[in-house]
Scaffold this motif. Structure first.
Motif, PDB file in Angstrom:
ATOM      1  N   GLY A  85       0.839  -1.195   0.000  1.00  0.00           N
ATOM      2  CA  GLY A  85       0.000   0.000   0.000  1.00  0.00           C
ATOM      3  C   GLY A  85       0.868   1.236   0.000  1.00  0.00           C
ATOM      4  O   GLY A  85       2.053   1.190   0.341  1.00  0.00           O
ATOM      5  N   GLY A  86       0.287   2.355  -0.385  1.00  0.00           N
ATOM      6  CA  GLY A  86       1.052   3.599  -0.395  1.00  0.00           C
ATOM      7  C   GLY A  86       0.700   4.459  -1.582  1.00  0.00           C
ATOM      8  O   GLY A  86      -0.443   4.493  -2.028  1.00  0.00           O
ATOM      9  N   PRO A 105      -2.047   7.746   0.098  1.00  0.00           N
ATOM     10  CA  PRO A 105      -2.009   6.343   0.534  1.00  0.00           C
ATOM     11  C   PRO A 105      -3.303   5.602   0.236  1.00  0.00           C
ATOM     12  O   PRO A 105      -4.406   6.075   0.531  1.00  0.00           O
ATOM     13  N   VAL A 106      -3.166   4.440  -0.378  1.00  0.00           N
ATOM     14  CA  VAL A 106      -4.310   3.574  -0.679  1.00  0.00           C
ATOM     15  C   VAL A 106      -3.974   2.169  -0.187  1.00  0.00           C
ATOM     16  O   VAL A 106      -2.801   1.811  -0.042  1.00  0.00           O
ATOM     17  N   ALA A 161      -0.134  12.476   4.789  1.00  0.00           N
ATOM     18  CA  ALA A 161      -0.884  11.779   5.833  1.00  0.00           C
ATOM     19  C   ALA A 161      -0.134  10.539   6.289  1.00  0.00           C
ATOM     20  O   ALA A 161       0.745  10.032   5.591  1.00  0.00           O
ATOM     21  N   ALA A 162      -0.489  10.050   7.465  1.00  0.00           N
ATOM     22  CA  ALA A 162      -0.003   8.769   7.985  1.00  0.00           C
ATOM     23  C   ALA A 162      -1.236   7.944   8.320  1.00  0.00           C
ATOM     24  O   ALA A 162      -2.025   8.332   9.186  1.00  0.00           O
ATOM     25  N   VAL A 163      -1.419   6.844   7.628  1.00  0.00           N
ATOM     26  CA  VAL A 163      -2.636   6.045   7.799  1.00  0.00           C
ATOM     27  C   VAL A 163      -2.259   4.610   8.146  1.00  0.00           C
ATOM     28  O   VAL A 163      -1.179   4.126   7.797  1.00  0.00           O
ATOM     29  N   THR A 164      -3.159   3.935   8.842  1.00  0.00           N
ATOM     30  CA  THR A 164      -2.970   2.540   9.217  1.00  0.00           C
ATOM     31  C   THR A 164      -4.058   1.692   8.575  1.00  0.00           C
ATOM     32  O   THR A 164      -5.243   2.000   8.715  1.00  0.00           O
ATOM     33  N   TYR A 165      -3.648   0.656   7.859  1.00  0.00           N
ATOM     34  CA  TYR A 165      -4.593  -0.280   7.255  1.00  0.00           C
ATOM     35  C   TYR A 165      -4.444  -1.649   7.921  1.00  0.00           C
ATOM     36  O   TYR A 165      -3.326  -2.082   8.211  1.00  0.00           O
TER      37      TYR A 165
END
Length: 514
Positions: free
Chosen positions: A289-290, A294-295, A339-343
């Motif tokens: 991902g990224g 981010p996806v 952004a900083a995201v958690t999947y």
């Protein structure tokens, strides 16, 4: 005049409330959007202008200022189109702005006023459903095609809107749009498109037993064997023996596919476990991902399901090493400037590989043509820490001609699945307080609490640990697999037979790498 409309944008998997404030004042005609909009949001000006005119309303030739609050969050996508249009109509007095305060609105506008479906509606509905306390808003207006996706969340009112004019009539309490008539279930689609069964596989009894154990406990597994031995065939049929997803697991998977824009049309809830099989030329961003925005990657799209990596050593080294942390943590943290995201990435990794570049090392019928340096380079593409995170290593040998020519069917998937679901039910009851679904996800404290080998099993573990030079992680993996084998046998205590069977699935790396 000022009007405000409640909407939301999706950041990672979570929806963030956004207030669309619209001010229309005298001055030279202009249309400005502020509050960190991206290109798609800025382009909403032309879509909104045409949609308002073609819906039978007047577009004001005045100074229009649209503020997207909070202003410190990047606004991306087209979900704010309808909210901006309603804000303009409310600010000019063409509709009652008071009714806009008691609802959330998401949707993309076409030039004729039709409201098109958008990604992430389930995340928005979950955000609305979590609101509590006095003044909590429990209404959500969504595009007509997103109705059943939003309706998965209980205790909120979903208002399907095919076009802008219909939505305005609903807001003014003149009319209420009706939901679509038919809802297609995921199980119907699965039965038509996945006619695979374990009864098609001849021989390979040890591999079938290993896959049954892996499915029962959610364990990562690697299949090692010559070309044509049936590794891919076995892996593809693994989904047919996986346990049925709980509603909570289904919602998690559906939310990821909704955000990624991959939710199948007419299937509001994904009820079958995902099976993702990316090609070995895939990049790290596509797997993990990224991207600039981010996806979710393949590892997140396989959440609560299977990520199948065929020709395992052929993947790029950075891709393989990037798998190590998600396999351990069950999630992916992607940090970017925006952004900083958690999947989530709670997956069952199924890998397949040949023992050497030509594929025939150790084969009894065909001679291997690889040189020792070629074999060493091929094997060294898989690092020790990565192999240590794979619970079970299975040898899939060449099939004998007698096995291939047999017409008798093997055990069907439905029978294997019954045993798997019985074992998984035991795990769900045991691990309920730990909030994990299967043995493979047990942490160190859970292992101490629930994995109790008897004295003979402890002795066998100790001897094997010293002789095989197992790491602490490998020791825990053996205990987890043994716990799953005991669950399949209906035993509360881990016995030496369970440990012995689990240990045979940890020695394949020693055979090929020493």
């Amino acid at each position: 005049m000022l009007a405000a409309v409640n909407s939301a944008v999706v950041v990672g998997l979570q929806a963030v409330p956004v207030t669309v404030e619209v001010d229309v004042s005298n001055g030279l005609p202009s249309f400005d959007v502020v509050g960190l909009p991206d290109t798609a949001v800025r382009e909403a000006r032309e879509r909104v202008r045409a949609a308002i005119k073609n819906s039978g309303y007047e577009f004001p030739l005045q100074r229009i200022t649209v503020n997207l609050a909070p202003a410190d969050i990047k606004k991306e996508g087209v979900v704010l189109d309808v909210a901006i249009a309603l804000g303009i109509l409310g600010a000019t007095g063409q509709i009652f702005s008071q009714g806009l305060k008691n609802m959330y609105v998401v949707g993309e506008l076409s030039l004729d006023g039709t409201i098109r479906p958008v990604n992430g509606v389930l995340s928005v509905a979950l955000m609305v459903g979590r609101q509590k306390g006095w003044g909590a808003i429990k209404k959500l207006a969504v595009p007509l095609d997103n109705y059943y996706e939003g309706a998965l969340v209980e205790k909120i009112e979903i208002m399907p809107a095919p076009d802008l004019a219909t939505l305005i009539r609903y807001i003014q309490e003149e009319d209420a749009p009706k939901p679509p008539e038919k809802k297609v279930s995921g199980s119907e689609e699965y039965s038509e498109t996945k006619p695979l069964d374990f009864s098609d596989v001849h021989g390979q009894h040890l591999a079938k037993r290993a896959l049954e154990i892996a499915a029962a406990g959610g364990h990562n597994i690697i299949l090692i064997g010559t070309p044509g031995a049936g590794k891919t065939m076995l892996a593809k049929r693994l989904t047919t023996i996986m346990p049925t997803m709980t509603l909570e697991e289904s919602l998690e998977v559906t939310q990821i596919y909704s955000v990624a824009g991959l939710l199948p049309k007419g299937q509001p809830l994904i009820t079958t476990r995902p099976f993702r099989a990316p090609h070995h030329t895939a990049s790290a961003n596509s797997i993990i991902g990224g991207g600039r925005i981010p996806v979710p990657g393949e590892i997140s799209l396989a959440h609560n399901g299977i990520l199948f990596l065929d020709e395992f050593p052929e993947y790029k080294r950075d891709v393989l090493e990037a798998l190590r942390q998600p396999l351990e943590d069950g999630k992916v943290l992607i940090s970017r400037v925006n952004a900083a995201v958690t999947y989530p990435a709670n997956i069952m990794l199924v890998a397949a590989m040949n023992p050497c570049p030509c594929g025939y090392l150790g084969d009894i019928k065909k001679e291997c043509l690889c040189t020792p340096p070629q074999i060493m380079r091929y094997r060294n593409r898989l690092s020790g820490p990565l192999l240590d995170r794979i619970d079970m290593h299975i040898d899939v040998p060449r099939l004998e001609i007698d096995d291939i020519m047999k017409n008798e069917k093997g055990e069907p998937s439905r029978e294997i699945r019954k045993r798997v679901e019985q074992a998984r039910a035991i795990q769900l009851a045991r691990l309920k307080s730990a909030k994990v679904y299967c043995n493979a996800r047990m942490g160190p404290q859970d292992i101490k609490r629930y994995c109790h080998p008897n004295k003979s099993a402890q002795k066998l573990l100790k001897e094997s640990f010293e002789k095989l030079n197992l790491s602490a992680r490998a020791y825990n993996k053996v205990l987890k697999v043994a716990r799953t084998i005991a669950d399949l046998a209906g035993k509360a205590e881990i016995e030496d037979l369970h440990v012995a069977e689990a240990l045979q699935f940890r020695t394949m790396d020693r055979r090929y790498w020493e």
